[in-house]
Design a protein around this motif. Sequence first.
Motif, short mmCIF file in Angstrom:
data_model
loop_
_atom_site.label_atom_id
_atom_site.label_comp_id
_atom_site.label_asym_id
_atom_site.label_seq_id
_atom_site.Cartn_x
_atom_site.Cartn_y
_atom_site.Cartn_z
N GLY A 258 0.94 -1.20 0.01
CA GLY A 258 -0.03 0.20 0.08
C GLY A 258 0.78 1.11 0.09
O GLY A 258 1.87 1.32 0.26
N ASP A 259 0.37 2.34 -0.32
CA ASP A 259 0.96 3.76 -0.63
C ASP A 259 1.51 4.06 0.74
O ASP A 259 2.74 4.56 0.58
CB ASP A 259 -0.08 4.69 -1.11
N TYR A 277 1.54 -2.78 -4.95
CA TYR A 277 0.00 -2.75 -5.82
C TYR A 277 -0.62 -1.59 -5.97
O TYR A 277 -1.20 -1.19 -6.84
CB TYR A 277 -0.71 -4.09 -5.42
N GLN A 278 -0.72 -0.92 -4.62
CA GLN A 278 -1.24 0.37 -4.66
C GLN A 278 -0.45 1.60 -4.19
O GLN A 278 -0.07 1.69 -3.25
CB GLN A 278 -2.60 0.48 -3.47
N SER A 280 0.80 5.63 -5.06
CA SER A 280 0.39 7.04 -5.80
C SER A 280 1.51 7.69 -6.48
O SER A 280 2.75 7.19 -6.69
CB SER A 280 0.15 7.98 -4.72
N GLU A 326 -4.98 -2.50 -13.36
CA GLU A 326 -4.43 -1.77 -12.22
C GLU A 326 -2.87 -1.59 -12.01
O GLU A 326 -2.21 -1.02 -12.04
CB GLU A 326 -5.18 -1.98 -11.20
N ARG A 330 0.24 0.91 -13.18
CA ARG A 330 1.36 1.32 -12.12
C ARG A 330 2.86 1.34 -12.61
O ARG A 330 3.47 2.15 -12.41
CB ARG A 330 1.40 0.58 -10.73
#
Length: 440
Positions: A258-259, A277-278, A280, A326, A330
Amino acid sequence: MTRLSFAACAAALLAAAVPAAAAAQPAPQSVTLVRAGNLFDSESGRMVGPRDILIRGRRIAEVGQGLAAPEGATVVDLSRCSVIPGLIDGHTHLLLEEGFSENLSIVAARDQAIQGDVVRSLAGARRSREYLEAGFTSVRDLGNSGRFLDLMLEQGIRADSVPGPRIYGSGPGLAPAGGQLMPQPHDPHHLVDAEYRIVNGVDDARAAVREAIARGAEVIKIYAEATPQRTRLSPEEMAAIVAEAKRHRIPVAAHATGDEAVREAVEAGVTSIEHAYQISDDALRLMAEKGVWLVPTDVSLERALEITAGWPRQPPREEVERHLEESRDRIRRARRLGVRIAAGSDAYGPSDRSRGANALGVLDAYVESGMTPAEVLQSATWEAGRMLGDDGLGVLRPQAWADLVAVEGDPTQALAPLRAPRLVIKAGRVEAGSPAACGG
């Protein structure tokens, strides 16, 4: 009269029994001249045409055109093939396999209480051979390997007891309380401690780094987050880990999906971020600014369809493609913002294909994200070698490791030739295949 110790007497007897000249004589180095039909320059990311590669022992001595074969050298004719540096998988788990219906808690219970270290190590040895046969001459193994079984496997490979790639192992990952196992009110079999090095505070974080290095770790693996656990390493603990690792010139790989976890790990100074995966654009810019590698452990569409085919409800192809988009996005954003990409498969699921073949699949995923085949090859050679901190990896030049793979066709135009390597040489020795298919 001075009494000699047993060791001193034994040394004296050995010196008398072995002639001094013979004792001082080093083993002769093998000399090999490889004639490549086309060579991939991993630093520039392009094929440079026919080249000769002179190998002395385990290292490359010279690369050029029209090199004369030294007296007694073995000449390997690869004039009908392309030659690339040995591939590097920057994220492996050689001692782990997780079934489709399992989680890491179930796997840990099986590995620790049912199969044990011997069975687990034998499976790891088989996977190592599969990696080597697929053209991977080096891997970075990042935990989930029991109590340093990855480093023991590396010793076996180094001693020629089993075939396999060069392993840059971490030993148990440095994790917050609970590791990556499901929350357990009671852990009577100590499954967490059997798989992870739990960190409790800044001083313990530094000690954990030294413990891993003393066991032989070549990389430190940390968990900036440890889903499904909610526990996380603190920024201070991660900073202490990185500082101690840098004192010993050891890179640090951070598991972060995560971010927020990515940001904290990057600010702590890690070498690479695994997964993300996530993430910004701001976090990607921070990675680019600090020179932190992204290791996108993605799956190709082919592999995703294989995985979902075994699900009770098989999703349609279009749904699978939307889910993958997604991850693809990225990678595109990371490249646009200047983040360095190093290849890593994280392949540990069951498959009809070998572990090495599944590791190649991540390279196809990168192409599906918009990278050119040449850029993908760079990510699995030049970039991965720089991330590992070994200037001798992922490149074919003097003083580099004599690791190379011969394939038919031009892999900078399409990656398909990688699926059938004709010859794999690791540290100057043929490990798989035969030069016969590449001769003039």
